[in-house]
Design an enzyme around this catalytic site. Structure first.
Site, PDB file in Angstrom:
ATOM      1  N   SER A 132       0.386  -1.079   0.253  1.00 11.74           N
ATOM      2  CA  SER A 132      -0.362   0.425  -0.041  1.00 11.74           C
ATOM      3  C   SER A 132       0.795   1.170  -0.188  1.00 11.74           C
ATOM      4  CB  SER A 132      -1.007  -0.078   1.438  1.00 11.74           C
ATOM      5  OG  SER A 132      -1.836  -1.468   1.159  1.00 11.74           O
ATOM      6  N   GLY A 245      -6.668   0.227 -14.090  1.00  8.36           N
ATOM      7  CA  GLY A 245      -5.854  -0.992 -13.915  1.00  8.36           C
ATOM      8  C   GLY A 245      -7.258  -1.247 -12.441  1.00  8.36           C
ATOM      9  N   GLN A 282     -38.506 -17.854   1.865  1.00 10.02           N
ATOM     10  CA  GLN A 282     -38.250 -16.065   1.672  1.00 10.02           C
ATOM     11  C   GLN A 282     -37.003 -15.701   1.873  1.00 10.02           C
ATOM     12  OE1 GLN A 282     -40.221 -14.006   1.106  1.00 10.02           O
ATOM     13  NE2 GLN A 282     -39.081 -12.626   0.628  1.00 10.02           N
ATOM     14  N   GLU A 370      -4.356  -3.712  -6.586  1.00 11.80           N
ATOM     15  CA  GLU A 370      -4.434  -2.518  -7.345  1.00 11.80           C
ATOM     16  C   GLU A 370      -5.102  -1.443  -6.342  1.00 11.80           C
ATOM     17  OE1 GLU A 370      -5.241  -1.925 -11.460  1.00 11.80           O
ATOM     18  OE2 GLU A 370      -4.738  -4.539 -11.296  1.00 11.80           O
ATOM     19  N   GLY A 371      -4.557  -1.395  -5.030  1.00 13.88           N
ATOM     20  CA  GLY A 371      -4.457  -0.994  -3.656  1.00 13.88           C
ATOM     21  C   GLY A 371      -5.974  -1.754  -2.754  1.00 13.88           C
TER      22      GLY A 371
END
Ligand SMILES: Cc1cc2nc3c(=O)[nH]c(=O)nc-3n(C[C@H](O)[C@H](O)[C@H](O)COP(=O)(O)OP(=O)(O)OC[C@H]3O[C@@H](n4cnc5c(N)ncnc54)[C@H](O)[C@@H]3O)c2cc1C
Length: 388
Positions: A132, A245, A282, A370-371
């Site tokens: 990061s 990206g 449900q 990519e983060g």
């Protein structure tokens, strides 16, 4: 507002869907199990023009728009996310830095063979101690006294397509021959040259057929002509590439979520419990409604991000906010949907007989590379408040 795709976009989506469902889907489980790189189907994807979708035809690409790119990414990832990763690395991570910042010579020499599918590319930003916080990278390029070349030393980590790439975009701390620091720079390197070494390959949770490894540089000699952009411009290039990206990763996430959703709806119609199809309960319908709603919202954010990416190409503006929003929401949707789809399948969701557990494992990567999701929230939060 017109939500309809153009005829050309529909054609490319349909071609990608046919290829993905007929050629990739049948082999996905086998390559997931072996972790082998799917060289044959990747070659075929290149022949179909899917490795340089937005690259102009004069550089070996298909010359299509950003919407076409996300449509192809969704289709391929719905069949197999590992193929989606490989396609995204060639198109976005390798293609964008050369397309946006490369010289004519670099585009002809390095972009053309990757965009036309002859060889694979890769993108090496991350290092063992810096992900990061990429600016704290340690890989070093030292400029020679005559200025003709750089010597690269250091180690990169988690490089997708690293073991198979012929060419690679590499980011380094750059120094003069006297040792003065001149910031981060980007280079395109030839992996067949001495001083380049493929390190340990990563055994992974998901996207197992996308080869991931460490890369080592030991006195790798890189000619100055292979520097992309100016010295010190590398970090800006890295972030611009991630803007592009992340739109592709959003599309990958939408593809994974869609595949899991379609399987869950079909299973809920067939599987009987207490004398009824489970889809009539449900509790199951609530899950299906939540999955459907999030997938549709993700696809709209993906298309918005691709649309603004196309606009940004014309104006030169960054596309940071929309791409982060799309990536964050679509990746969390892929995790949510694959989790729900597995639950709807009960024990069979946990079995390797069906692809559901693979979708669940594959979805996770979209929240990391990519983060990470934390980094996307940081990007969005900073953009909205103007504070750091
Ligand atoms: C399969 C795979 C393929 C990859 N492919 C590539 C590739 O091709 N090329 C490449 O260069 N890299 C690649 N990567 C690397 C990837 O981009 C990084 O793993 C990612 O950016 C996260 O970095 P990190 O792993 O070092 O985690 P770290 O940065 O160490 O983060 C650890 C945790 O801390 C959190 N964190 C960190 N900083 C902050 C902050 N400021 N605020 C809040 N939370 C924070 C993170 O969100 C995360 O949860 C790949 C990774 C994987 C797993």
């Amino acid at each position: 507002m017109d939500f309809a795709l153009t005829e050309e976009q529909q054609l490319i989506r349909d071609a990608a869907r046919d290829f993905a469902q007929n050629e990739i889907a049948p082999i996905a489980a086998e390559f997931d199990a072996s972790g082998e790189f799917p060289a044959d189907t990747i070659r075929q994807a290149g022949e179909l023009g899917f490795m340089g979708i937005e690259v102009p035809t004069e550089y070996g690409g298909s010359g299509l728009d950003s919407i076409s790119y996300v449509l192809v990414m969704e289709e391929i990832s719905a069949a197999d996310a590992a193929h989606g990763t490989i396609v995204s690395v060639n198109n976005s991570l390798f293609g964008v830095p050369l397309l946006e910042f490369g010289t004519e010579e670099q585009k002809q020499a390095y972009l053309r063979p990757v965009a036309s599918g002859e060889v694979n590319g890769a993108y090496a930003l991350t290092e063992p101690q810096s992900g990061s916080d990429a600016a704290t990278m340690r890989t070093k390029a030292v400029r020679s006294a005559d200025g003709a070349s750089y010597t690269l030393n250091g180690k990169k980590a988690w490089i997708s397509s690293g073991p198979v790439a012929r060419y690679m975009i590499v980011f380094t701390q750059t120094h003069t021959a006297d040792g003065e620091s001149i910031g981060i720079s980007a280079f395109v390197i030839d992996t067949s040259e001495p001083g380049f070494r493929v390190g340990k390959t990563e055994p992974k949770l998901g996207i197992r057929a996308s080869a991931t490894c460490e890369i080592e540089f030991e006195d790798y000699l890189c000619p100055v002509e292979n520097r992309i952009g100016d010295e010190g411009q590398g970090f800006k290039i890295a972030l611009t590439v991630l803007d592009a990206g992340r739109v592709g990763v959003a599309a990958q996430a939408v593809g994974i979520a869609r595949a899991a959703y379609d399987a869950a709806v079909a299973y809920s119609r067939e599987r009987q419990a207490f004398g009824s199809p489970i889809g009539s309960f449900q509790a199951i319908q609530d899950k299906i409604a939540d999955m459907k709603m999030r997938i549709e919202a993700s696809r709209l954010l993906m298309l918005q991000a691709a649309w603004s990416k196309e606009l940004a190409k014309k104006t030169g503006a960054r596309n940071t906010l929309n791409s982060s929003i799309a990536k964050l929401y679509a990746s969390e949707t892929a995790m949510f949907v694959t989790h729900q789809a597995l639950q709807i399948h009960g024990g069979m969701g946990y079995s390797k007989e069906l692809p559901i557990e693979r979708y669940f494992r594959d979805a996770k990567i979209t929240e990391i590379y990519e983060g990470t999701s934390e980094i996307q929230r940081m990007v969005i939060g900073r953009a909205e408040t103007g504070l750091r």
